[in-house]
Every structure is written in structure tokens, then in C-alpha cells.
Design a protein around this motif. Structure first.
Motif, mmCIF file in Angstrom:
data_model
loop_
_atom_site.group_PDB
_atom_site.id
_atom_site.type_symbol
_atom_site.label_atom_id
_atom_site.label_comp_id
_atom_site.label_asym_id
_atom_site.label_seq_id
_atom_site.Cartn_x
_atom_site.Cartn_y
_atom_site.Cartn_z
ATOM 1 N N LEU A 126 2.531 1.118 -10.701
ATOM 2 C CA LEU A 126 2.290 1.424 -11.413
ATOM 3 C C LEU A 126 2.380 2.626 -11.658
ATOM 4 N N GLY A 127 2.248 3.221 -11.234
ATOM 5 C CA GLY A 127 2.416 5.055 -10.138
ATOM 6 C C GLY A 127 3.964 5.355 -10.679
ATOM 7 N N LEU A 144 -1.609 12.292 -15.987
ATOM 8 C CA LEU A 144 -1.647 10.593 -16.189
ATOM 9 C C LEU A 144 -1.433 10.271 -15.024
ATOM 10 N N ILE A 145 -2.042 11.956 -13.432
ATOM 11 C CA ILE A 145 -1.558 11.353 -12.399
ATOM 12 C C ILE A 145 -3.266 11.338 -12.339
ATOM 13 N N SER A 146 -4.040 12.428 -12.534
ATOM 14 C CA SER A 146 -4.983 11.864 -12.396
ATOM 15 C C SER A 146 -6.180 10.885 -12.962
ATOM 16 N N ILE A 147 -5.334 10.910 -14.389
ATOM 17 C CA ILE A 147 -6.073 9.420 -14.954
ATOM 18 C C ILE A 147 -5.537 7.664 -14.325
ATOM 19 N N PHE A 148 -4.813 7.899 -14.322
ATOM 20 C CA PHE A 148 -3.741 7.083 -13.197
ATOM 21 C C PHE A 148 -4.659 6.619 -12.096
ATOM 22 N N THR A 149 -5.624 7.763 -11.298
ATOM 23 C CA THR A 149 -6.057 7.843 -9.632
ATOM 24 C C THR A 149 -7.295 7.716 -9.822
ATOM 25 N N GLY A 150 -8.016 8.493 -11.170
ATOM 26 C CA GLY A 150 -9.128 8.020 -11.512
ATOM 27 C C GLY A 150 -9.323 6.915 -11.320
ATOM 28 N N SER A 151 -9.069 5.673 -12.428
ATOM 29 C CA SER A 151 -9.695 4.742 -12.709
ATOM 30 C C SER A 151 -9.064 3.819 -11.757
ATOM 31 N N THR A 152 -8.152 3.729 -11.197
ATOM 32 C CA THR A 152 -7.444 3.307 -9.991
ATOM 33 C C THR A 152 -8.790 3.111 -8.922
ATOM 34 N N SER A 153 -9.012 4.760 -8.801
ATOM 35 C CA SER A 153 -10.150 4.921 -7.800
ATOM 36 C C SER A 153 -11.756 4.219 -7.845
ATOM 37 N N GLY A 154 -12.079 4.036 -9.080
ATOM 38 C CA GLY A 154 -13.626 3.732 -9.261
ATOM 39 C C GLY A 154 -13.003 1.944 -9.116
ATOM 40 N N ILE A 155 -12.166 1.345 -8.660
ATOM 41 C CA ILE A 155 -12.647 0.041 -8.012
ATOM 42 C C ILE A 155 -12.030 -0.261 -6.953
ATOM 43 N N ILE A 156 -10.948 0.221 -6.457
ATOM 44 C CA ILE A 156 -10.599 0.028 -5.094
ATOM 45 C C ILE A 156 -10.905 1.363 -4.519
ATOM 46 N N ASN A 157 -10.572 1.347 -2.743
ATOM 47 C CA ASN A 157 -11.280 1.889 -2.173
ATOM 48 C C ASN A 157 -10.730 3.938 -2.674
ATOM 49 N N ASN A 158 -11.132 4.931 -2.930
ATOM 50 C CA ASN A 158 -10.103 5.798 -2.581
ATOM 51 C C ASN A 158 -8.554 6.199 -1.900
ATOM 52 N N VAL A 169 4.323 11.217 -5.767
ATOM 53 C CA VAL A 169 3.577 11.567 -6.306
ATOM 54 C C VAL A 169 5.028 12.638 -5.796
ATOM 55 N N ARG A 170 5.032 13.173 -4.691
ATOM 56 C CA ARG A 170 6.058 14.194 -4.238
ATOM 57 C C ARG A 170 7.887 14.064 -4.618
ATOM 58 N N GLU A 171 8.007 12.640 -4.540
ATOM 59 C CA GLU A 171 8.926 12.351 -5.345
ATOM 60 C C GLU A 171 9.442 12.589 -6.791
ATOM 61 N N ILE A 185 -3.056 18.311 -5.316
ATOM 62 C CA ILE A 185 -4.213 18.782 -4.997
ATOM 63 C C ILE A 185 -5.318 17.761 -6.302
ATOM 64 N N PRO A 186 -4.763 17.897 -6.988
ATOM 65 C CA PRO A 186 -5.147 16.742 -8.412
ATOM 66 C C PRO A 186 -4.758 15.571 -8.639
ATOM 67 N N LEU A 187 -4.317 15.134 -7.556
ATOM 68 C CA LEU A 187 -4.271 13.659 -6.907
ATOM 69 C C LEU A 187 -5.503 12.927 -5.731
ATOM 70 N N SER A 188 -5.783 14.606 -4.784
ATOM 71 C CA SER A 188 -6.792 14.101 -3.888
ATOM 72 C C SER A 188 -8.317 14.289 -4.673
ATOM 73 N N TYR A 189 -8.691 15.198 -5.521
ATOM 74 C CA TYR A 189 -9.611 15.721 -6.611
ATOM 75 C C TYR A 189 -9.878 14.367 -7.514
ATOM 76 N N ALA A 190 -8.828 14.498 -8.088
ATOM 77 C CA ALA A 190 -9.360 12.825 -9.356
ATOM 78 C C ALA A 190 -9.558 11.555 -8.164
ATOM 79 N N ALA A 191 -9.069 10.876 -7.026
ATOM 80 C CA ALA A 191 -9.217 10.036 -6.231
ATOM 81 C C ALA A 191 -10.840 10.525 -5.814
ATOM 82 N N MET A 192 -11.300 11.688 -5.468
ATOM 83 C CA MET A 192 -12.742 11.403 -5.235
ATOM 84 C C MET A 192 -13.340 11.259 -6.467
#
Length: 642
Positions: A126-127, A144-158, A169-171, A185-192
Motif C-alpha cells: 500500500l505504501g 499522502l505519507i502522513s495520511i496513510f501512516t497516521g491511519s495505519t498506526s491507529g490499528i497496528i503498532n506504529n 520513503v527513501r526510494e 520526519i513527517p513519517l515519524s510524526y504522523a506515526a506518533m
């Protein structure tokens, strides 16, 4: 020398001391209301409170300076609380209760859940779709990274969500010519932020729920604070797309070659072994034992054939070509003293170093927080022989090193550039102690396992939401089904669990009980409540949020929530307002380590991958931290009321 967290820790620690000093000054303020004054007289300092405050101070110092992993340091807590039980007010059973605590068991089971879903390849697949949608627009990518990461982190461990998405993300940055630093950094913050949407998004929520049940008889339901979590996530994403976009630096340039990114070109040289070379007739093991200079022999080329580690049994012959990793001054001294000739025509890039026919490839590896490499050196773990590969460079944050790597002591988030065979790479992919960076393989996606793992997750969420099973039992059932169905290999079941987190929680849970029973929470609460002469309750709530988030940036989310929740509840009770509002605020604050790369695992994971400096997190995260210090308490007051 690599930048450490000491300077940053001192700054935050001094800020914490300043706040506590302010509270103590306010405690002596005669302009306080009658009930609080009366309570203060009843709650003067006593031996139990002094003892607990000393233990808290000791833990903070040890957690900040980290002479050993904090999971081991946490084991001191039940030991100390049992030996000095006359001060802690805890029995032996109480001191050891963290090891079988429902929250601890649930957190462990959630690691298995997350591993089952991650290993199906669903998150990576999905990523990867993000790159097909966003194109080269960095703001669209962040959104999109933030929305996807944030929503996914809500249902499984971030944490595993971020681990799965870092390579993607690097690729993505490489393909679209966007610095990966701008996206990580947005990836990490959105996961939190996403972890605060549901009960199971992060271990912090599960711990807070257990403490809330013990102190208030009110555990969290699955979606108890989802409205607040969604609002906070949206605010965070808006920040990342506006202010944050300007503040997050582009530390890493977009490089096609790993050799360029890691500046390997200046450290690798091909040399020719002549007849008068001192190495002739010696084995590589003998050469290594007698080595006086800092260099490594990466590869031997003999009669057109390539040989790499392990080389110990081979003997150097006249005419051999050696690929040596060394600084230029070291290389000059080496060739002068050993009688070798450099071959400057060697071109150093990915194609020159990698040997497809020999199955050798360059690979980046991230050291996760739970890795056995943490606090160990390459020499101590016999890395080269164990994994049959060469370490070409090491990165911690912005710093790169190519020297004295055998004595380098690893920390979470460190990045290694390896020259490995396909066989070694296959081993690393299966090893929980490493995260393979810049790698996404669509073949890892298993549709059947994805459907089964998601079905098990739905079963877990449904049974907990409907109250059919206690959270811990539902989590254990789901973890068992993950193994039984084959979503996670039965042999990997226990490897999926982060045992460092288990021992950290088990050790610190009784600390929260001791803070409550010894009267320490009530004593601190009275001192905080003395601020009511100048501040309204909502500002007191902001102080609680700020103190908790400072602790989170200093130590960890789980430690800060366990230490602060009894104080928060005591403060609310002395104010005579809704204590559950204080519980929610403290829980959210414990997942707000925006201003430090060391307070939260996801920040550590992106720290080296993005080539960041410590101050980058302060600059990018402090404004968001302060925003949330104001916004979250105001929203809590609106939703739950006082």
C-alpha cells in the motif's frame, strides 16, 4: 566524534528543573485557597515521599545518560521497591506485578499482531502505491505519507509501520528527486499522532488504560479518544505541510549511488601486491593480528576471480589485487611501509563494488531499538564472520565514519552500509535485529496472509469494542491465531516480541503504584495546584501536558506516562475537577516526542536514515510541541469537560 544526546538532554533536564523550581516557589505562596492549604498541611514531606522522589531522580539521570539499556535499568525498580518496602508501601507481589500486568501482556501480543500484518507485505504494498499517485510534488508526498501512516498506526503498532515504510520513503525520494530527509520526519510524526487515534495504536495508550482502570475504575474503550486523536492528527498534518515543510531540512542530497551518499570513494583503493610486499606468504588472519594502522581489506582479486569475507584462511600472493578501505594518509603509509602499489584507475561506484556474478550487493541496514547490536561493537559480536559481509561505512544522524569501525558502539537508529552476498542478505531480511533500508520487494506480498491477518485484527477490535473479551485475553487470542494460521512463522513468534519493551514496562509499572501509595503523587499535585492562584485549571492541564512531553523527549513515552499519570490524577482530584480529562491529556502528551530523536522509537529510526542533526528535531518539532501543549488541553476540556 559522533554527536550524542548529552547536550540536548541537559537542556531539557534544566527546563524540567526550572518548572519544578517554579512549582516549589508557588508552594510557598501564601495566596492560595483554603482547601489546598489545608491539604498541604496534611501532606508534608515524609520519609516515603523523599525516598520516592530520590528514586525518580535516579531513574531520570540513568535514563538520560543510559549507562546500559533502559530496559535493564528498569529492572532496578522492583528490586529497590521491594528492599525498601517500608518506604515504597508495596508488597513483593506489587513490585513484581508488572511482569503479569494485563497491559504488558497486551503490548506483547500487539507486537505479534503487527508482525503478522507487516510480514504479509500489505503495508509495503500500500505504501508503494503512494509513489504512483504523488508524482514529484513533495507536499503531496508528505500529505499522502502522513495520511496513510497516521491511519495505519491507529490499528497496528506504529513502530513496525515506520520500519516497513522507511525503505519506500527513501526510494520515493530518490525516484522523484526529493531529499528523503524532507519526508522522513513527517513519517515519524504522523506515526506518533496516528497512534493516539485508538486504544491499540501505541503501547502508551494500553498502559494508560490500565492505570486509569486502577485509579479511576475507567479503562479506555477502543475508540474512547478517537475524535480527539483524529483532530490532532489533522492539525499535525496541516503543520507538516506548512510550517513544518519549511523547518524540516533537506539533509541528504538525492544520490543514485550509495557509494556517493556514504562518501566511500575517498576511502576505497585498489592496490597491487608486488614481489617485495611484506604481506606475501602471510595469511589474512596474520595480517589482521599484526595490523598497526586503521585499514580493512575488503576484497581480493586473483586471476580475475573475486574473493571477499571471510578471507582469514587465504594467503597473499604476488600479483594479487587488494581492495582496501583506508584514509588517504593511512594508505600512503601502508603502501610505503608494506611495498604495495596503488592503482588510481579504479572507479569507485555501486557498479564497481557490487559483483552480480558473485552475488555481492550494497545494502543499507538500520539498527532498531530492540536489536542485540545496541551498545555492542562489531568486534564483540564477531560481525564480519557471523554475517559474512563487510561494513564500508556507518552513519549516525549527520555524521559518517569509515574509521575504527570495529570499536564503534552501536546505538538505536544507526545506519550501516554493507557489502553482502545474496545469502547474507536473505539472512538479514529474516533477522529482527536489522531493518533493510531502501528495499521493497513486491514479491513479499502474500494476499492470503494479508486477508487472514486483517480478519484476525477485525476479530480483536470487535471483541474488545463490544466487551466480549478483556483486552489482554483478546490480544492473546489474536496472537495465537496469527501463529496458528501461518501469518507469522511459529518459530518467529517470540522473535516478533520486543522484549526490551516488556522488561521496561514490567519494571516501571510498580513505580507508578509506589508514586501513588507513598503519597508522592498527592504531594506533587498539591504543589502544582498552588498555581491556581495565578492560573486557571485549563492552564494547569497545559502544565501537566508540558511536563509529560518534556519527560517523553528525555526518556521514553512509556516511562513518562507511568510516572506522570498518578500525579495528573492527584492534581485533578485536588482541584475537584474531572480526573479522566487529565488522564487523556497525559496520555496524549506521552506520545508527543516531537522535539527529540531519542524519546520515541520512530524518531530514532528516521534519525540516521535522514542524516539529521539533533537540532533538526528541536527546530522542526518544538513549534508543534508547543502548539499541542495549548490545543490538546483545550480540546480535552471541550470534549470531556471539567
Amino acid at each position: 566524534m559522533f554527536l550524542t544526546k548529552k547536550k540536548y538532554s541537559i537542556i531539557l533536564f534544566l527546563m524540567l528543573i526550572l518548572l519544578i523550581f517554579t512549582l516549589n516557589i508557588s508552594a510557598q505562596n501564601p495566596q492560595m485557597n483554603g482547601p489546598v492549604e489545608e491539604f498541604k498541611v496534611q501532606k508534608q514531606l515524609n520519609s516515603s515521599i523523599i525516598f520516592i522522589l530520590i528514586v525518580i531522580a535516579l531513574l531520570l539521570v540513568l535514563f538520560v545518560w543510559e549507562p546500559m539499556p533502559i530496559s535493564l535499568l528498569a529492572l532496578l525498580v522492583p528490586i529497590i521497591l521491594t528492599i525498601f518496602n517500608q518506604y515504597s508501601k508495596l508488597s513483593v507481589e506489587d513490585s513484581l506485578s508488572g511482569f503479569g500486568n494485563p497491559a504488558t501482556i497486551t503490548v506483547m501480543a500487539m507486537f505479534v499482531f503487527s508482525a503478522g500484518i507487516q510480514r504479509s507485505g500489505a503495508v509495503q504494498l500500500l505504501g508503494d502505491r503512494i509513489s504512483q499517485i504523488t508524482g514529484k510534488n513533495p507536499k503531496r508526498q508528505i500529505a499522502l505519507i502522513s495520511i496513510f501512516t497516521g491511519s495505519t498506526s491507529g490499528i497496528i503498532n506504529n513502530t513496525p509501520v515506520v520500519a516497513a515504510l522507511i525503505p519506500m520513503v527513501r526510494e520515493l525520494g530518490r525516484k522523484t528527486n526529493v531529499s528523503p530527509s524532507k519526508l522522513l520526519i513527517p513519517l515519524s510524526y504522523a506515526a506518533m499522532l496516528g497512534g493516539t487515534v485508538t486504544l491499540i495504536g501505541t503501547s502508551t495508550n494500553l498502559l494508560a488504560s490500565q492505570v486509569s482502570e486502577r485509579m479511576l475504575g475507567h479503562p479506555f474503550s477502543m475508540f474512547e479518544f478517537s475524535l480527539l486523536g483524529i483532530i490532532v492528527l489533522i492539525i499535525g498534518i496541516i503543520y507538516l505541510l506548512t510550517v513544518g515543510f519549511k523547518l524540516v531540512p533537506a539533509r541528504l542530497e538525492v544520490e543514485d549511488d550509495l557509494t556517493d551518499e556514504y562518501e566511500v570513494r575517498a576511502y576505497l583503493t585498489e592496490v597491487l601486491v608486488g614481489e617485495d610486499c611484506n604481506f606475501v606468504g602471510k595469511s589474512f588472519e596474520e595480517i589482521t593480528e599484526d595490523k598497526e594502522l586503521d585499514y580493512d581489506i575488503i576484497r581480493i582479486i586473483r586471476n580475475g576471480k573475486q574473493f571477499m569475507e571471510p578471507l582469514n584462511a587465504k594467503t597473499v600472493r604476488v600479483g594479487d589485487h587488494l581492495i582496501i578501505r583506508a584514509r588517504q594518509d593511512t594508505l600512503l603509509e601502508l603502501t610505503r611501509s608494506k611495498g604495495m602499489k596503488t592503482l588510481p584507475e579504479m572507479v569507485v561506484d555501486d557498479d564497481a563494488i557490487e559483483q552480480p556474478l558473485a552475488g555481492e550487493t550494497l545494502v543499507e541496514v538500520v539498527v532498531p531499538a530492540h536489536s542485540f547490536l545496541v551498545n555492542k561493537t562489531l568486534k564483540e559480536i564477531n560481525f564480519l564472520e557471523r554475517y559474512n559481509c563487510n561494513v564500508l561505512a556507518l552513519r549516525r544522524g549527520e555524521e559518517l565514519t569509515h574509521q575504527k569501525m570495529e570499536d564503534y558502539r552501536f546505538q538505536p537508529g544507526d545506519l550501516l552500509l554493507l557489502l553482502a552476498t545474496e545469502k547474507t542478505l536473505a539472512r538479514l531480511r529474516k533477522n529482527n535485529n536489522f531493518i533493510i533500508d531502501r528495499e521493497y520487494d513486491p514479491n513479499l506480498f502474500d494476499q492470503k496472509k494479508m486477508y487472514i491477518s486483517l480478519a484476525i485484527l477485525v476479530f480483536f477490535i470487535s471483541t474488545v469494542s463490544l466487551g466480549l473479551l478483556p483486552v489482554a485475553i483478546a490480544a492473546l487470542s489474536g496472537a495465537f491465531l496469527m501463529a496458528f494460521s501461518g501469518c507469522i512463522n511459529k518459530n518467529d513468534f517470540f522473535d516478533a516480541i520486543d522484549w526490551d519493551v516488556y522488561f521496561l514496562l514490567s519494571g516501571l509499572i510498580p513505580m507508578g503504584m509506589a508514586i501513588e501509595r507513598s503519597g508522592t503523587a498527592a504531594y506533587i499535585a498539591v504543589n502544582i495546584n498552588n498555581l491556581t492562584s495565578v492560573l486557571s485549571p485549563v492552564f494547569i492541564l497545559m502544565v501537566i501536558y508540558l511536563l509529560t512531553s518534556l519527560l517523553t523527549n528525555l526518556i521514553s513515552n512509556n516511562a513518562s506516562v507511568l510516572l506522570m499519570l498518578p500525579i495528573a490524577v492527584g492534581t485533578a482530584e485536588q482541584l475537584g475537577i474531572n480526573p479522566f480529562a487529565f488522564v487523556i491529556t497525559t496520555t496524549f502528551a506521552a506520545s508527543a516526542a516531537f522535539a527529540s530523536p531519542v524519546g520515541y522509537q520512530t524518531n530514532l529510526m528516521v534519525y540516521s536514515s535522514g542524516g539529521f542533526k539533533f537540532r533538526d528535531f528541536i527546530i522542526a518539532g518544538a513549534p508543534l510541541q508547543l502548539m499541542m501543549t495549548v490545543i490538546v488541553p483545550l480540546l480535552v476540556r471541550m470534549i470531556w469537560g471539567f
